[in-house]
Design an enzyme around this catalytic site. Structure first.
Site, mmCIF file in Angstrom:
data_model
loop_
_atom_site.group_PDB
_atom_site.id
_atom_site.type_symbol
_atom_site.label_atom_id
_atom_site.label_comp_id
_atom_site.label_asym_id
_atom_site.label_seq_id
_atom_site.Cartn_x
_atom_site.Cartn_y
_atom_site.Cartn_z
ATOM 1 N N ASP A 1 14.722 -16.842 -14.191
ATOM 2 C CA ASP A 1 13.280 -16.651 -14.308
ATOM 3 C C ASP A 1 12.742 -17.159 -15.642
ATOM 4 O OD1 ASP A 1 13.659 -15.396 -11.895
ATOM 5 O OD2 ASP A 1 13.548 -13.373 -12.716
ATOM 6 N N HIS B 1 7.791 -6.227 8.530
ATOM 7 C CA HIS B 1 7.687 -7.151 7.392
ATOM 8 C C HIS B 1 8.266 -8.509 7.782
ATOM 9 C CE1 HIS B 1 6.267 -4.583 4.077
ATOM 10 N NE2 HIS B 1 6.801 -3.610 4.790
ATOM 11 N N GLY C 1 0.785 -1.210 0.000
ATOM 12 C CA GLY C 1 0.000 0.000 0.000
ATOM 13 C C GLY C 1 0.823 1.268 0.000
ATOM 14 N N LYS D 1 11.872 -15.434 -5.881
ATOM 15 C CA LYS D 1 13.039 -16.038 -6.524
ATOM 16 C C LYS D 1 13.440 -17.360 -5.884
ATOM 17 C CE LYS D 1 15.432 -13.942 -9.120
ATOM 18 N NZ LYS D 1 15.497 -13.773 -10.600
ATOM 19 N N CYS E 1 2.224 -4.354 7.794
ATOM 20 C CA CYS E 1 2.643 -2.995 7.481
ATOM 21 C C CYS E 1 1.427 -2.109 7.205
ATOM 22 C CB CYS E 1 3.638 -3.002 6.319
ATOM 23 S SG CYS E 1 4.504 -1.421 6.094
ATOM 24 N N TYR E 2 1.223 -1.664 5.961
ATOM 25 C CA TYR E 2 0.061 -0.832 5.648
ATOM 26 C C TYR E 2 -1.237 -1.587 5.924
ATOM 27 C CZ TYR E 2 -3.173 2.076 2.970
ATOM 28 O OH TYR E 2 -4.238 2.868 2.584
ATOM 29 N N GLU F 1 8.068 -11.212 6.145
ATOM 30 C CA GLU F 1 8.378 -12.039 4.978
ATOM 31 C C GLU F 1 9.786 -11.836 4.449
ATOM 32 O OE1 GLU F 1 6.918 -8.164 3.149
ATOM 33 O OE2 GLU F 1 6.618 -9.311 4.982
#
Length: 500
Positions: free
Chosen positions: A207, A149, A33, A355, A60-61, A151
């Site tokens: 990727d 955060h 956000g 990743k 967070c947001y 993560e």
């Protein structure tokens, strides 16, 4: 029994409770956000979502939106927290969300406003010196939130927070594995593509390599891979793609030499966003020409190539402003850089992955480790590692410096310790030096070694001084036009991994 799932939003926005309920999720995660819930145009939120009876966590947001919607207080305290922050778990043990974690730990923050009062009925689980409510929970309603955060790699016990929410709070079984993802994506690709023909642009990076391998597993010879030598590659990359990848997968590969096309299109351009959009546009134009050539070759079946495979990852989507209300940090060539008149339907099997997950899938597919473990390299290549106009001479200079850095890091056994080491040429900057008893006026080269797990956050890697010395000596001795080597010691945030 239905399959467990998590409904995740990059940012809470105006999606309704009915729309969320229709997805029948086992858990909800709200994150991302703008910088403030008070910011003009900040997304609204349907607070009825909290009455669905589905375990929900705000990050967070998302944490601040949750607090505000449920009657708590979010304030502009003037005390901002970015990066590494000391956090204290409360004396009750942190509840279900922070169970079995130490009272003092380091977390990764990125916020300006703070929650100063938790909603009624919520237990405060953690605090920092600047944020009185850094985490809260209402176990009876299944509502949880954290300001930091969890993560990202640099939050000490972040994975434990996520595990506790998913498995303790939401009751979701721990059954994610690469094999399940491969099976799901193969089925999805087959359903989307059917008997259609598919084209994929291979960049040489992990990727696009994994994306192509997934599609090849799903549709076999319906896929043709195209490798574009756009002149923005690192040393020896063309050979690696043409020989190593083809040998390991058996996929059909067509190589296009478009070096003059890309260099001409980038002439006189220094703005990084414009560079990315030009490179994205030229990629698509090249693919469209490849499509025409391949269709002419197979005119007998009359089946056009309608699908384009891209190795888009979740961080690409987030940084390009994907999702309602998200900020455009920089447009990735495969997201925000695509032309509006795109003639292909996109196939993006990695779009929801990070990743580290992509690497795990690549290994499961049997790709060689030298491809799967390769350090990330941006799709626009060296074009966005030259700060200034891109020219053939500047590309060759940077290519030489980059090759030296990679060789020395490998020789020192450091490849597994760093996530990525962009080598940047400050082409519009010159500094005075002395070489061979004479004055020089050369360019600086910037080294940007970073550690990360998912590219969403990163910290600069503390390389040994002797390695840095060897790199600097070799570059200034062997690369004409460079007389200074500097080290970037900025984390993400506030910087990004790439300079442009």
């Amino acid at each position: 029994m239905r399959e467990a799932s998590v409904y995740s939003e990059i940012v809470p926005h105006t999606i309704t409770a009915a729309e969320v309920a229709a997805k029948n999720p086992s858990g909800i995660v709200l994150s991302g956000g703008p910088s403030s819930v008070y910011e003009e145009g900040a997304p609204a939120f349907d607070s009825a979502i909290f009455d669905l009876g589905v375990p929900t966590m705000g990050i967070c947001y998302g944490f601040q939106v949750m607090a505000k919607a449920l009657g708590g207080e979010v304030a502009k305290t003037g005390a901002r927290e970015y990066g590494s922050t000391d956090m204290a778990v409360d004396g009750q043990g942190g509840g279900e969300l922070l169970a079995e974690q130490p009272d003092a730990q380091t977390v990764w923050m990125s916020h300006g406003d703070s929650v100063v009062k938790a909603p009624e009925g919520f237990e405060v689980l953690a605090r920092t010196s600047s944020t009185p409510v850094a985490a809260f929970a209402n176990k009876e309603r299944g509502l949880y939130g954290v300001q930091w955060h969890p993560e990202v790699k640099h939050t000490q016990y972040g994975q434990d927070v996520i595990v506790n929410f998913l498995h303790r709070a939401a009751g979701i079984p721990a059954d994610w594995n690469p094999g399940n993802v491969i099976a799901d994506q193969v089925a999805a690709i087959q359903a989307q593509v059917g008997s259609g023909r598919v084209i994929c642009g291979l960049s040489g990076g992990v990727d696009s390599a994994v994306a192509a391998a997934l599609v090849h597993k799903a549709v076999g010879d319906q896929l043709v891979c195209v490798f574009v030598d756009h002149g923005l590659l690192r040393q020896d990359e063309r050979r690696q793609v043409e020989e190593d990848y083809v040998k390991s997968t058996g996929v059909r590969l067509v190589t296009i030499d478009a070096r003059e096309q890309f260099i001409s299109a980038l002439a006189g351009v220094s703005d990084p966003e414009q560079k990315r959009k030009i490179i994205g546009r030229e990629f698509i134009r090249t693919f469209e020409q490849a499509q025409a050539d391949l269709i002419a070759e197979a005119a007998a079946d009359g089946d056009p190539i309608r699908f384009l495979v891209q190795g888009t990852l979740y961080p690409d989507v987030v940084e390009s402003g994907g999702g309602s209300g998200t900020a455009n940090i920089k447009s990735h060539h495969n997201v925000g850089g695509l032309p509006e008149d795109l003639q292909f339907e996109l196939v993006e099997p990695l779009r929801a992955l990070f990743k580290d997950e992509v690497r795990a899938i690549g290994r499961q597919l049997g790709l060689p480790d030298e491809i799967v473990s390769r350090q990330p390299f941006p799709g626009p290549g060296l074009g966005i590692r030259i700060v200034g106009e891109v020219t053939a001479e500047r590309l060759e200079l940077l290519r030489q410096a980059d090759a030296i850095v990679r060789a020395e890091l490998t020789a020192a056994g450091l490849d597994a310790e760093i996530w990525q080491c962009p080598v940047v040429l400050l082409a519009d900057v010159r500094s005075v030096g002395v070489q061979g008893d004479g004055r020089t006026y050369g360019h600086p080269i910037v080294l940007r070694p970073v550690s990360s797990e998912d590219a969403m956050t990163a910290d600069w890697t503390r390389l040994p001084y002797d390695v840095l010395a060897r790199i600097s000596n070799r570059i200034t001795n062997e690369v004409s036009g460079v007389n200074r080597v500097v080290l970037d010691v900025t984390s993400k945030p506030p910087g990004t991994i790439e300079w442009e």
